[in-house]
Design an enzyme around this catalytic site. Structure first.
Site, PDB file in Angstrom:
ATOM      1  N   PRO A  88       0.829  -1.209   0.000  1.00 28.25           N
ATOM      2  CA  PRO A  88       0.000   0.000   0.000  1.00 28.25           C
ATOM      3  C   PRO A  88       0.866   1.262   0.000  1.00 28.25           C
ATOM      4  O   PRO A  88       0.418   2.331  -0.401  1.00 28.25           O
ATOM      5  CB  PRO A  88      -0.791  -0.101   1.308  1.00 28.25           C
ATOM      6  N   GLU A 115       0.737  -7.390   7.708  1.00 26.26           N
ATOM      7  CA  GLU A 115       1.026  -5.959   7.588  1.00 26.26           C
ATOM      8  C   GLU A 115       2.155  -5.704   6.597  1.00 26.26           C
ATOM      9  O   GLU A 115       2.642  -4.590   6.477  1.00 26.26           O
ATOM     10  CB  GLU A 115       1.412  -5.394   8.959  1.00 26.26           C
ATOM     11  N   ASP A 172      -3.862   2.263 -26.646  1.00 27.26           N
ATOM     12  CA  ASP A 172      -4.419   2.166 -25.287  1.00 27.26           C
ATOM     13  C   ASP A 172      -4.909   3.510 -24.778  1.00 27.26           C
ATOM     14  O   ASP A 172      -4.397   4.548 -25.164  1.00 27.26           O
ATOM     15  CB  ASP A 172      -3.290   1.738 -24.328  1.00 27.26           C
TER      16      ASP A 172
HETATM   17  C1  LIG Z   1      -2.327   0.420  11.292  1.00 24.32           C
HETATM   18  N1  LIG Z   1      -2.201   0.382   9.857  1.00 24.32           N
HETATM   19  C2  LIG Z   1      -0.811   0.427   9.469  1.00 24.32           C
HETATM   20  C3  LIG Z   1      -0.681   0.419   7.954  1.00 24.32           C
HETATM   21  N2  LIG Z   1      -1.323  -0.779   7.413  1.00 24.32           N
HETATM   22  C4  LIG Z   1      -1.218  -0.696   5.972  1.00 24.32           C
HETATM   23  C5  LIG Z   1      -1.450  -2.051   5.354  1.00 24.32           C
HETATM   24  C6  LIG Z   1      -0.403  -2.927   5.238  1.00 24.32           C
HETATM   25  C7  LIG Z   1      -0.601  -4.184   4.636  1.00 24.32           C
HETATM   26  C8  LIG Z   1      -1.865  -4.529   4.185  1.00 24.32           C
HETATM   27  C9  LIG Z   1      -2.117  -5.862   3.597  1.00 24.32           C
HETATM   28  N3  LIG Z   1      -1.067  -6.187   2.624  1.00 24.32           N
HETATM   29  C10 LIG Z   1      -0.055  -7.043   2.890  1.00 24.32           C
HETATM   30  C11 LIG Z   1       0.733  -7.094   1.743  1.00 24.32           C
HETATM   31  C12 LIG Z   1       0.179  -6.242   0.770  1.00 24.32           C
HETATM   32  C13 LIG Z   1       0.540  -5.889  -0.523  1.00 24.32           C
HETATM   33  C14 LIG Z   1      -0.210  -4.955  -1.210  1.00 24.32           C
HETATM   34  C15 LIG Z   1      -1.325  -4.370  -0.592  1.00 24.32           C
HETATM   35  C16 LIG Z   1      -2.080  -3.310  -1.289  1.00 24.32           C
HETATM   36  N4  LIG Z   1      -3.139  -2.705  -0.723  1.00 24.32           N
HETATM   37  N5  LIG Z   1      -3.587  -1.755  -1.555  1.00 24.32           N
HETATM   38  C17 LIG Z   1      -2.827  -1.708  -2.660  1.00 24.32           C
HETATM   39  N6  LIG Z   1      -3.014  -0.833  -3.727  1.00 24.32           N
HETATM   40  C18 LIG Z   1      -1.859  -2.700  -2.531  1.00 24.32           C
HETATM   41  C19 LIG Z   1      -0.908  -2.944  -3.562  1.00 24.32           C
HETATM   42  N7  LIG Z   1      -0.208  -3.070  -4.463  1.00 24.32           N
HETATM   43  C20 LIG Z   1      -1.719  -4.753   0.696  1.00 24.32           C
HETATM   44  C21 LIG Z   1      -0.959  -5.681   1.369  1.00 24.32           C
HETATM   45  C22 LIG Z   1      -2.917  -3.648   4.306  1.00 24.32           C
HETATM   46  C23 LIG Z   1      -2.700  -2.391   4.885  1.00 24.32           C
HETATM   47  C24 LIG Z   1      -2.714  -0.885   7.817  1.00 24.32           C
HETATM   48  C25 LIG Z   1      -2.846  -0.824   9.303  1.00 24.32           C
END
Ligand SMILES: CN1CCN(Cc2ccc(Cn3ccc4ccc(-c5n[nH]c(N)c5C#N)cc43)cc2)CC1
Length: 242
Positions: A88, A115, A172
């Site tokens: 993210p 996370e 595109d």
């Molecule tokens: C307290 N807070 C502290 C920050 N966290 C932040 C967080 C951290 C991991 C995750 C879950 N996760 C694990 C691996 C992984 C890879 C990609 C993505 C992803 N999400 N959105 C995109 N565009 C993505 C892409 N590309 C999510 C992922 C969700 C949220 C939340 C809670």
């Protein structure tokens, strides 16, 4: 091109073997290997995560397992690779990135969960090969697998021979900096809604102008940021008159 994906949910990547991508794999244009991260665990519980240093919610993926997995996957092929880590907190993945990735001999994707992955994994491999931490959009997913499906599809469709009609990729959305305008096909009238007359006129100049105007209108309405990013000479006098 060879693509490797490391994940704790290999089944999530099954769609890579369907339809267009499946045909690209079958025809040898693309070589895809999906690896289960847990194959590199050594404990009875196959643990891949642990509590975050400094506290905070959730769990973080352990560097040792990722290091063993990526060492093995990278060593399996001598072609130079780019490591791509969806997160993210990543840099936005764009069509320009898709074109750049399509020129790579090999892409290795690390799919995080929980996370995310201990930062030292990215830092370690960045000393040895190009590493990109990318995000596919401003919304929160549960893991990296869906992002990998998006990125692989965006990249694979640009590979020569993958799309039936190569003009599709060349024309595109975003290729001229604008969104695509509306498209129509038969019937001429559907539920009292006719196809715009100009598209049936055979006047190719008028059709091109009409399509450009609709693309500009849509871009102004939905993505004014794209207009602001256009080079100064991108819009001609007729565009500006719209
Ligand atoms: C307290 N807070 C502290 C920050 N966290 C932040 C967080 C951290 C991991 C995750 C879950 N996760 C694990 C691996 C992984 C890879 C990609 C993505 C992803 N999400 N959105 C995109 N565009 C993505 C892409 N590309 C999510 C992922 C969700 C949220 C939340 C809670």
């Amino acid at each position: 091109m060879r693509i490797d994906v490391v994940t704790i949910f290999p089944g999530y990547l099954a769609p890579l073997r369907e339809a267009l991508l499946g045909r690209a794999i079958g025809s040898g244009l693309l070589d895809v290997a999906v690896h289960d991260l847990r194959d590199w665990t050594h404990d009875v519980h196959q643990a891949v995560d642990d509590s975050p240093y400094g506290g905070g919610p959730g769990m973080v993926m352990r560097p040792q397992v990722w290091g063993d997995a990526l060492d093995a996957v990278l060593a399996a092929d001598e072609r130079p690779a780019r490591l791509v880590v969806p997160t993210p907190a990543g840099r936005p993945f764009t069509q320009a990135d898709a074109h750049a990735y399509a020129a790579e001999e090999r892409l290795v994707f690390a799919c995080g969960r929980y996370e995310g992955i201990d930062q030292r994994v990215v830092d370690h491999y960045a000393d040895a090969l190009p590493v990109d931490e990318i995000s596919i959009g401003d919304y929160v997913l549960v893991g990296g697998e869906v992002a990998v499906l998006v990125v692989v599809e965006a990249v694979a469709r640009l590979l020569p021979g993958v799309l039936g009609n190569p003009r599709s990729a060349a024309e595109d959305s975003f290729s001229d900096g604008l969104l695509e305008g509306p498209s129509y096909t038969r019937p001429e009238v559907w539920r009292d809604r006719p196809v715009p007359d100009v598209l049936r006129s055979g006047n190719h100049g008028a059709i091109a102008r009409w399509r450009r105007d609709r693309a500009l209108e849509r871009t102004v309405a939905r993505r004014p940021d794209l207009l602001a990013a256009l080079p100064p000479d991108a819009l001609d006098k007729k565009d500006r008159a719209l």
